[in-house]
Scaffold this active site. Structure first.
Site, mmCIF file in Angstrom:
data_model
loop_
_atom_site.group_PDB
_atom_site.id
_atom_site.type_symbol
_atom_site.label_atom_id
_atom_site.label_comp_id
_atom_site.label_asym_id
_atom_site.label_seq_id
_atom_site.Cartn_x
_atom_site.Cartn_y
_atom_site.Cartn_z
ATOM 1 N N SER A 96 0.843 -1.204 0.000
ATOM 2 C CA SER A 96 0.000 0.000 0.000
ATOM 3 C C SER A 96 0.878 1.254 0.000
ATOM 4 O O SER A 96 1.670 1.440 -0.926
ATOM 5 C CB SER A 96 -0.972 -0.034 1.186
ATOM 6 O OG SER A 96 -1.973 0.948 1.049
ATOM 7 N N HIS A 205 -8.633 0.888 -0.369
ATOM 8 C CA HIS A 205 -8.580 -0.109 -1.442
ATOM 9 C C HIS A 205 -9.968 -0.643 -1.786
ATOM 10 O O HIS A 205 -10.161 -1.832 -2.019
ATOM 11 C CB HIS A 205 -7.610 -1.250 -1.080
ATOM 12 C CG HIS A 205 -6.224 -0.760 -0.816
ATOM 13 N ND1 HIS A 205 -5.396 -0.295 -1.815
ATOM 14 C CD2 HIS A 205 -5.535 -0.608 0.350
ATOM 15 C CE1 HIS A 205 -4.245 0.105 -1.281
ATOM 16 N NE2 HIS A 205 -4.311 -0.068 0.028
#
Length: 313
Positions: A96, A205
């Site tokens: 991430s 996400h």
């Protein structure tokens, strides 16, 4: 540096959840290369991110707007120490927000450019989380396919997606509260060992982050980004990206797309990686990599002691 000098190394960088008060403090006190990174970060941001990393308070450090820059800076500091001691990456990857430190390590942009992008990303994601309240939960004990089944069955109730494929038996789901709650129930029904709600600032996400993705895409188009000098595995493709345009495209997609960490690790192993070095706060990625590939050699570097241990290998 011992036998590590002759090995193909992958540098990997952690994401949210790895932060902790005190992160980077020992590195900065022990190595001038790390201290310089923290000083540069304070100058770019116009406030003391170093003080927040070293001293907290924890509640402030845990805010998305602060967590992401703190992780990037600490990872960059650990990378600079590793580089000064002669370690060279064959590949890089990050989880991430960790992907920004991986891109810095791969030479895709300057430290300052990366930090400004991370700050903007954090601001946009925090704003999107406040506008579209959501939830995330870790599903333990099911295969990715089983989690996908739970997500699909719950999709009629609300928005929910598989957000992070962290290990063969740990997948994080993300979406609106109704969708995540129903997918969590279904996961338990089909055999999940545990479902752990995550204390996060938004449905990262997932489609609820689309406004952040759109705004970040504009920032990325304007940013000074070069072709990576070292191949980096992108979260959203689990494959190597080698051009600046791929970097821009994938970083924008990453905000709403899944973090395909299991596939990313496997991609590096298939490409001949001999050892992984996690650079930054904590050892979350080391744990995940060992679950993905139990035989893999993994080291975590985030303080003086771990640097010395690495040098002794």
């Amino acid at each position: 540096m011992g036998v590590l000098a002759s090995k193909k190394l992958a540098f990997v960088f952690p994401g949210q959840g790895s932060q902790a008060v005190g992160m980077g403090n020992d590195l900065a006190e022990s190595f001038s290369a790390a201290a310089d990174i923290f000083a540069r970060a304070d100058e770019v941001l116009g406030h003391s991110i170093s003080g927040l990393c070293f001293n907290g308070p924890e509640d402030e450090l845990k805010r998305t707007i602060n967590t992401q820059p703190a992780l990037y800076v600490t990872s960059a500091a650990a990378f600079e120490v590793a580089k000064k001691n002669g370690f060279v990456a064959t590949y890089t990857a990050g989880h991430s927000v960790g992907e920004y430190a991986a891109l810095y390590a791969a030479g895709a942009f300057s430290f300052e450019t990366g930090l400004r992008l991370v700050r903007t990303r954090a601001e946009l994601m925090q704003k999107a989380g406040e506008t579209n309240a959501g939830a995330m939960a870790a599903i333990l004990g099911l295969s990715p396919e089983q989690v996908q089944e739970a997500v699909e069955k719950a999709s009629g109730i609300g928005i929910v997606v598989a957000a992070n494929f962290n290990s063969p038996i740990q997948t994080v789901i993300s979406g609106d509260k109704k969708g995540v709650a129903r997918a969590s129930e279904i996961a338990v029904e089909i055999g999940a060992k545990r479902v752990v709600p995550l204390n996060v600032g938004g449905a990262f996400h997932s489609p609820l982050m689309q406004s952040a993705a759109d705004a970040l895409a504009d920032e990325l188009r304007a940013a000074e980004i070069a072709d990576p000098a070292v191949p980096i595995v992108a979260n959203c493709t689990a494959d190597f990206e080698t051009t600046a345009n791929q970097v821009r495209e994938n970083l924008a997609k990453q905000i709403t797309g899944s973090v395909r960490w299991v596939e990313s690790v496997q991609r590096m192993l298939d490409s001949g990686v001999d050892a992984f070095i996690e650079l930054g706060s904590g050892n979350v990625l080391a744990g995940l990599i060992k679950r993905i590939a139990p035989e893999a050699e993994v080291h975590s570097v985030g303080d003086r002691e771990s640097v010395e241990a690495l040098l002794a290998v």
